[in-house]
Design a protein around this motif. Sequence first.
Motif: not given
Length: 461
Positions: A379-382, A391-394, A397-398, A403-404
Motif C-alpha cells: 500500500k502506498p502511503l500519505v 519524520y525519518d520514515q516519511a 518513503g518520499r 509515499s507523500l
Amino acid sequence: MSTPQRPILFVSLPESGLLNPLLVLAGELSRRGVPDLWFATDEPRRADVERQVTGSPVEFASLGEVFSELSAVTWSDEVYREVTQTSRFRAHRAVVRQSYRPDLQADKYRRLETVVDKVRPALMVIDCVSGFAVDLAVKRGIPFVLSVPFLPSNVLTSLNPFGPSGTPRGFPVPHSGLPFPMTFTQKIRNDLFKWRTLGMFFHPAMGKVLSADARMRKELGLPKPSPMTRVKLAEIILCNSVAELDYPFPVPEKMKLVGAMVPPLPETGPDAGDDGLTDWLDAQSSVVYMGFGTITRLTRDQVGSLVEVARRLEGRHQFLWKLPREQQHLLPPRQSLPGNLRIESWVPSQLDVLAHPNIGVFFTHGGGNGFHEGIYFGKPLVVRPLWVDCYDQAVRGRDLGISLTLDRPRDMDPDDVVDKLTRVLGDPSFRERAAHIGALQRAAGGRTTAADLLLGLPALA
C-alpha cells in the motif's frame, strides 16, 4: 534422559510500537511448540501476551504498572505538545528530557532482576529502547537479541558528533527527518543536530539527571553507559525492515533485516464480530484507510479537516477511519458526516484491513510499525509525521516514491490532504513501487526468519 529446557525471556516496554513485533515473534515460537517462553512487560499488557499462546505456553512476567512519565500514551497535553512540535530538534530534546528517568529505569531494572532470578533465561530478546534490560543482560552475562522496529540506521547512527557510528559520515541523524544525500544547508543542520544533542547534556537540569544516573549505576554495579553497547554486545539485531527502505550504507553482519513482523492472516475469522467491516470493504472499489496510531491526539479543527477531506472526495473514494472513542466527541454531528466516511473506534485487525485489496492508500502518522506494515501489503502511503522517527520514515518513503508527506502536518489543511491523497491514488507508480518493496519484505521472512535465527543461536543449542 530429558532435554533440559532453555528459557527464552522477551522484555519490552508497553508501547505498542515496541511491544507488537515481539508479541508476534513469541506467538510464532509458541505455535512451533518451543518450551519455556516468558514475556516481561508492564501489567496492563498481560492479556496481550496471553493471547499469543497458540501452542506451548507463554508465561507473563509483570514489571509492575506503567509509569506515566515513560509512556507517551499517558503524557500530559503539555508534554504531548512539546514532543510533537514542529522543530525537530526541540521535539527530540523534549522526548529525551521526558523519558530519561534513572529512578524509574532503576525500578524496572529491579523488577526484571527478580524475573531473571526466577526464570534463569538462556536468552533474552529485548526491545531496543529498554535500556534497563540490556544493562541487566550485560551484567549477568546473558546472551541477548535486540529488537528494532525502526529503520536499520536508527540504532546504528550516532547522535553524538564524537561517538562511534555504524553509518557513513554525514548520514542523516535519527529524528532529524533529513534526506541523503543532502544540500550544503542540510548538512549544516545535520551537524548542528548532533552538536545540540551533545550540548543539552551540559544544561544544569540535565546535569542533575546525569548525576542521578551515575549514582544509580554505582548502586546497581553497572558500568558507564555507551550508546553502542547494545549493538556491540547483542548476539544478533532483529530489524523489522529491509535495506531497500533506508538510505544505502553497509549493514553489519549481525543485523538481520527480516521485514515487518506480521502474524498469520487473517487474524479475524467470520465470527470475529467486526460489525460487517469485511463485507463493507468487499463492496468498495477504492478505500482510503486513515489510522494515526495510539499516540496521536487530534484537535477539533484537525478532525473537522479530515471530515472535509472525505466530503470533497465523495463519489470517488470511500474512507475508513480508525478514530479512538475518546476523540470521537470532536466530530461534527453524525447527520452532517459525508456518506463515504466510515468511522470505527476499533478494528479487529489493522493488518487484515491493510491486506484487503480494496485499500488504495494508507493515511498514517508514519510510525515504525505502521510504515513497514503498510508497505508490506503493497500500500502506498500519505504521511502526517507525528514525532521523532516518523519524520525519518516519511522522508525515505518520499524519496523512494512510495509515499507523500503533508506540507504542514500540524495544520491538516484539507487542500493539502486532498492533493496528496489524489496524487498517490491517481499515479500507479506509487502502488507499483510499494508492491515491489512489499514483496522484498515478505521475502525477508518476518516472524519465520526471526524465529529460525533465534532457535539457531548457540545460547539455545
